[in-house]
Scaffold this active site. Structure first.
Site, PDB file in Angstrom:
ATOM      1  N   SER A 167       0.858  -1.189   0.000  1.00 31.10           N
ATOM      2  CA  SER A 167       0.000   0.000   0.000  1.00 31.10           C
ATOM      3  C   SER A 167       0.890   1.234   0.000  1.00 31.10           C
ATOM      4  CB  SER A 167      -0.890   0.013   1.247  1.00 31.10           C
ATOM      5  OG  SER A 167      -1.524   1.275   1.408  1.00 31.10           O
ATOM      6  N   TYR A 180      -1.454  -0.742  10.372  1.00 32.48           N
ATOM      7  CA  TYR A 180      -1.658  -1.162   8.981  1.00 32.48           C
ATOM      8  C   TYR A 180      -0.501  -0.690   8.109  1.00 32.48           C
ATOM      9  CZ  TYR A 180      -3.810  -1.364   4.331  1.00 32.48           C
ATOM     10  OH  TYR A 180      -4.075  -1.612   3.007  1.00 32.48           O
ATOM     11  N   LYS A 184       2.316  -2.877   5.997  1.00 31.58           N
ATOM     12  CA  LYS A 184       2.501  -2.756   4.555  1.00 31.58           C
ATOM     13  C   LYS A 184       3.949  -2.400   4.216  1.00 31.58           C
ATOM     14  CE  LYS A 184      -1.583  -3.880   3.166  1.00 31.58           C
ATOM     15  NZ  LYS A 184      -1.824  -5.056   2.301  1.00 31.58           N
TER      16      LYS A 184
END
Length: 268
Positions: A167, A180, A184
């Site tokens: 991401s 998160y 990533k």
């Protein structure tokens, strides 16, 4: 479908492209692709793009009705697709999924590890240990373990291609998405670590780092400003990047993460 939400200009580009369903070169003819979280958004777009390019596609999701809906939809387009329920954070589910793909199509040539979770939105120090454990178990550890499961089957076929879905948040921290984003970023490192080890087996490992997509409309204005992008993207645009990386067109590309984020800042 993954082109349905495109504005007129972009829709015309994709529908007129040689990679559209109307005139697709069968870049992946004879290949079998396994796509996790392949029933919606980016995953569904990837499943369709690979199927249109000639691959037999085996997809997964945690919910049976999502798998059934996606399989029926893609089969309705004449694609060779099957699927199974799978929680990638569970070892037994991963093993059953890989075996089901082998039982269905007889091989695995391509893995697109797309499944991810984000159970926390807020300051990073408010995320408790269980949140960190869950995020890394699903977003990072599961990806590594899936690679471990599929590589022996790729070796039997003389090689393969793997894409790990990262991401833009792995490059540029985004407010409220601390764990998160860290997970990533870890996938960027995993691509780099796996690639030199697997090249000897003729297995190419790459990553894709999408920017904000239309499904992220709720955070549009502030996030675009922070990232430096002009617009939100579409799953179709990410799917075409994945198709490139797993196809013979990218035969000399390995160990890279391709950023598909509309020019958003993307350097560690």
């Amino acid at each position: 479908m993954w082109r349905a939400g495109l504005p007129g200009g972009l829709r015309a580009v994709f529908e007129g492209s040689p990679l559209s369903s109307g005139g697709s070169p069968r870049l992946l003819e004879g290949k079998v692709a396994l796509v996790t979280a392949g029933t919606d958004g980016i995953g569904l777009g990837v499943a369709e793009a690979l199927g249109v390019a000639g691959a037999q596609v085996f997809l997964s999701s945690r919910r049976a009705h999502n798998v059934q809906r996606a399989v029926e939809t893609l089969r309705g387009r004449g694609l060779q697709v099957s699927g199974v329920t799978c929680h990638v954070g569970r070892a037994e589910d991963r093993e059953k999924m890989v075996q089901a793909a082998l039982d269905t199509f007889g091989a695995i040539d391509i893995l697109v590890s797309n499944a991810a979770v984000n159970p926390h939105f807020g300051p990073i120090l408010e995320a408790d240990e269980s949140t960190w454990d869950k995020v890394f178990r699903v977003n990072v550890t599961a990806a590594a373990m899936l690679v471990r499961l599929v590589v022996p089957h790729m070796e039997k076929r003389g090689g393969g291609a793997i894409v790990l879905m990262s991401s833009i948040a792995g490059y540029q921290p985004m407010r409220g998405l601390g764990p998160y984003g860290v997970s990533k970023a870890a996938l960027l490192g995993l691509v780099g670590a796996l690639s030199p080890e697997l090249r000897r087996s003729r297995v190419r490992v790459n990553g894709v780092a999408p920017g904000l997509l239309w499904e992220d409309e709720a955070v549009r204005e502030q996030a675009l400003k922070e990232l430096g992008a002009d617009r939100l993207g579409a799953p179709a645009e990410v799917a075409q990047a994945v198709l490139f990386l797993v196809s013979p067109l990218a035969s000399f590309v390995a160990g890279q993460t391709l950023v598909v984020a509309g020019g958003a800042w993307s350097r560690l």
